[in-house]
Design a protein around this motif. Sequence first.
Motif, mmCIF file in Angstrom:
data_model
loop_
_atom_site.group_PDB
_atom_site.id
_atom_site.type_symbol
_atom_site.label_atom_id
_atom_site.label_comp_id
_atom_site.label_asym_id
_atom_site.label_seq_id
_atom_site.Cartn_x
_atom_site.Cartn_y
_atom_site.Cartn_z
ATOM 1 N N GLU A 1 0.805 -1.234 0.000
ATOM 2 C CA GLU A 1 0.000 0.000 0.000
ATOM 3 C C GLU A 1 0.833 1.277 0.000
ATOM 4 O O GLU A 1 0.309 2.357 -0.230
ATOM 5 N N ARG A 2 2.139 1.172 0.279
ATOM 6 C CA ARG A 2 2.974 2.375 0.366
ATOM 7 C C ARG A 2 2.987 3.148 -0.958
ATOM 8 O O ARG A 2 3.123 2.565 -1.999
ATOM 9 N N ARG A 3 2.832 4.448 -0.873
ATOM 10 C CA ARG A 3 3.020 5.317 -2.028
ATOM 11 C C ARG A 3 3.976 6.424 -1.607
ATOM 12 O O ARG A 3 4.063 6.770 -0.425
ATOM 13 N N ALA A 4 4.695 6.956 -2.573
ATOM 14 C CA ALA A 4 5.525 8.124 -2.290
ATOM 15 C C ALA A 4 4.563 9.296 -2.121
ATOM 16 O O ALA A 4 3.983 9.782 -3.088
ATOM 17 N N THR A 5 4.377 9.720 -0.881
ATOM 18 C CA THR A 5 3.316 10.668 -0.533
ATOM 19 C C THR A 5 3.524 12.039 -1.193
ATOM 20 O O THR A 5 4.596 12.630 -1.048
ATOM 21 N N ASN B 1 12.918 23.320 -3.603
ATOM 22 C CA ASN B 1 11.634 23.882 -3.194
ATOM 23 C C ASN B 1 10.499 22.847 -3.145
ATOM 24 O O ASN B 1 9.334 23.185 -3.373
ATOM 25 N N GLN B 2 10.815 21.599 -2.842
ATOM 26 C CA GLN B 2 9.765 20.575 -2.755
ATOM 27 C C GLN B 2 8.909 20.855 -1.506
ATOM 28 O O GLN B 2 9.393 20.800 -0.381
ATOM 29 N N ALA B 3 7.628 21.108 -1.748
ATOM 30 C CA ALA B 3 6.734 21.519 -0.651
ATOM 31 C C ALA B 3 6.645 20.468 0.443
ATOM 32 O O ALA B 3 6.507 20.785 1.628
ATOM 33 N N LYS B 4 6.736 19.193 0.065
ATOM 34 C CA LYS B 4 6.534 18.151 1.089
ATOM 35 C C LYS B 4 7.636 18.137 2.132
ATOM 36 O O LYS B 4 7.433 17.631 3.233
ATOM 37 N N VAL B 5 8.787 18.728 1.826
ATOM 38 C CA VAL B 5 9.851 18.829 2.831
ATOM 39 C C VAL B 5 9.367 19.705 3.989
ATOM 40 O O VAL B 5 9.602 19.405 5.154
ATOM 41 N N VAL C 1 23.414 3.178 3.786
ATOM 42 C CA VAL C 1 22.429 4.142 4.291
ATOM 43 C C VAL C 1 21.036 3.797 3.749
ATOM 44 O O VAL C 1 20.046 3.910 4.475
ATOM 45 N N MET C 2 20.959 3.332 2.508
ATOM 46 C CA MET C 2 19.638 3.037 1.942
ATOM 47 C C MET C 2 18.982 1.813 2.575
ATOM 48 O O MET C 2 17.758 1.696 2.552
ATOM 49 N N ILE C 3 19.776 0.914 3.120
ATOM 50 C CA ILE C 3 19.150 -0.224 3.834
ATOM 51 C C ILE C 3 18.490 0.303 5.113
ATOM 52 O O ILE C 3 17.330 -0.004 5.400
ATOM 53 N N ALA D 1 7.672 9.757 2.288
ATOM 54 C CA ALA D 1 8.124 10.253 0.982
ATOM 55 C C ALA D 1 9.653 10.209 0.915
ATOM 56 O O ALA D 1 10.322 10.996 1.589
ATOM 57 N N PRO D 2 10.193 9.274 0.123
ATOM 58 C CA PRO D 2 11.647 9.260 -0.083
ATOM 59 C C PRO D 2 12.002 10.342 -1.097
ATOM 60 O O PRO D 2 11.270 10.553 -2.052
ATOM 61 N N MET D 3 13.123 11.016 -0.883
ATOM 62 C CA MET D 3 13.495 12.103 -1.803
ATOM 63 C C MET D 3 14.999 12.137 -2.071
ATOM 64 O O MET D 3 15.797 12.107 -1.139
ATOM 65 N N GLU D 4 15.327 12.238 -3.356
ATOM 66 C CA GLU D 4 16.723 12.459 -3.738
ATOM 67 C C GLU D 4 16.899 13.842 -4.368
ATOM 68 O O GLU D 4 18.003 14.199 -4.781
ATOM 69 N N GLY D 5 15.793 14.579 -4.442
ATOM 70 C CA GLY D 5 15.841 15.913 -5.032
ATOM 71 C C GLY D 5 16.302 16.946 -4.017
ATOM 72 O O GLY D 5 15.497 17.605 -3.351
ATOM 73 N N PHE D 6 17.619 17.082 -3.874
ATOM 74 C CA PHE D 6 18.195 18.090 -2.969
ATOM 75 C C PHE D 6 19.588 18.420 -3.488
ATOM 76 O O PHE D 6 20.160 17.690 -4.297
ATOM 77 N N ASP E 1 -3.978 10.472 -2.561
ATOM 78 C CA ASP E 1 -2.674 9.860 -2.777
ATOM 79 C C ASP E 1 -2.340 9.843 -4.266
ATOM 80 O O ASP E 1 -3.216 10.013 -5.122
ATOM 81 N N LYS E 2 -1.083 9.617 -4.522
ATOM 82 C CA LYS E 2 -0.625 9.538 -5.906
ATOM 83 C C LYS E 2 -1.168 8.264 -6.556
ATOM 84 O O LYS E 2 -1.472 7.301 -5.867
ATOM 85 N N TYR E 3 -1.270 8.296 -7.864
ATOM 86 C CA TYR E 3 -1.633 7.082 -8.617
ATOM 87 C C TYR E 3 -0.577 6.000 -8.377
ATOM 88 O O TYR E 3 0.553 6.306 -7.971
ATOM 89 N N GLY F 1 2.701 1.409 -11.110
ATOM 90 C CA GLY F 1 2.881 0.068 -11.644
ATOM 91 C C GLY F 1 4.322 -0.408 -11.507
ATOM 92 O O GLY F 1 5.229 0.392 -11.259
ATOM 93 N N ARG F 2 4.520 -1.687 -11.637
ATOM 94 C CA ARG F 2 5.859 -2.272 -11.570
ATOM 95 C C ARG F 2 6.032 -3.239 -12.731
ATOM 96 O O ARG F 2 5.064 -3.864 -13.180
ATOM 97 N N TYR F 3 7.263 -3.366 -13.215
ATOM 98 C CA TYR F 3 7.538 -4.314 -14.295
ATOM 99 C C TYR F 3 7.233 -5.721 -13.794
ATOM 100 O O TYR F 3 7.438 -6.016 -12.615
#
Length: 215
Positions: free
Chosen positions: A14-18, A70-74, A138-140, A157-162, A192-194, A197-199
């Motif tokens: 059920e997890r989504r990137a919020t 400027n990501q608002a969710k931060v 660190v990612m583990i 929400a995981p983020m690499e945009g910084f 929530d976000k759509y 899908g996954r391969y």
Amino acid sequence: MAKIKKTLSQAIEERRATPSFDGTSIPPEDLRQILDAGLHAPSGYNMQPWRFIVVQSPEQKRRLRAASYNQAKVEEASAVIVACGDADGWRKDLDLMLHLGREGGMPESYAAQARTSVSNFLSGFSTEEMRAWLNKHVMIAFTHMMLMAEVMGYDTAPMEGFEQEKVHEVLRLPMSYWVVALLGIGYLKGTDKYYGGRYEMGHTVFGEEFGKPLK
Ligand SMILES: Cc1cc2nc3c(=O)[nH]c(=O)nc-3n(C[C@H](O)[C@H](O)[C@H](O)COP(=O)(O)O)c2cc1C
């Protein structure tokens, strides 16, 4: 365990990137439980090279947002865990790691060997190799925390945009720190976000060797 709202399987499914958080604060004991899950992660030689900065104050979140494109969710998240690796951590922590290991039953022969092999292995790393090694670990820990938060009923929400240098400045990080990713935690605001899908498994999983389907 203080609070379980979902099974691990439910949390994974059920997890989504919020996309947006409502800003409700997280009780400190919940935050500690989430962080503790990260600290239980495995690491090479048990060197635990991760370091986490927990940002909750409105002022710091605003500054961190400015360092994160400027990501608002931060700014909206109840807490943002800034997940870093310390390139010099192993030098400082080697004795501590061996001490803890001995307390848990690490054989003396292993401890003696580990002291040499950890130094030989890590002291030879280039900057790029060290960053790759830190990213891996660190990612583990990051994923442990993300899934623990989801199991506890939070949204993440995981983020690499910084921008590395800007985050360093905002958090006053030591030079040896490498910022790996940001984890926003809180409660979803709005819809929530759509599901992207996954391969299918045959696209990314092979059996025995590359290109062969898993039986
Ligand atoms: C390491 C990592 C970095 C990410 N960075 C960002 C980011 O900076 N901003 C953002 O909006 N989403 C970011 N995402 C979220 C992804 O876009 C999202 O996980 C992906 O589209 C799949 O969607 P889902 O997680 O909802 O299934 C990141 C995800 C990961 C794992």
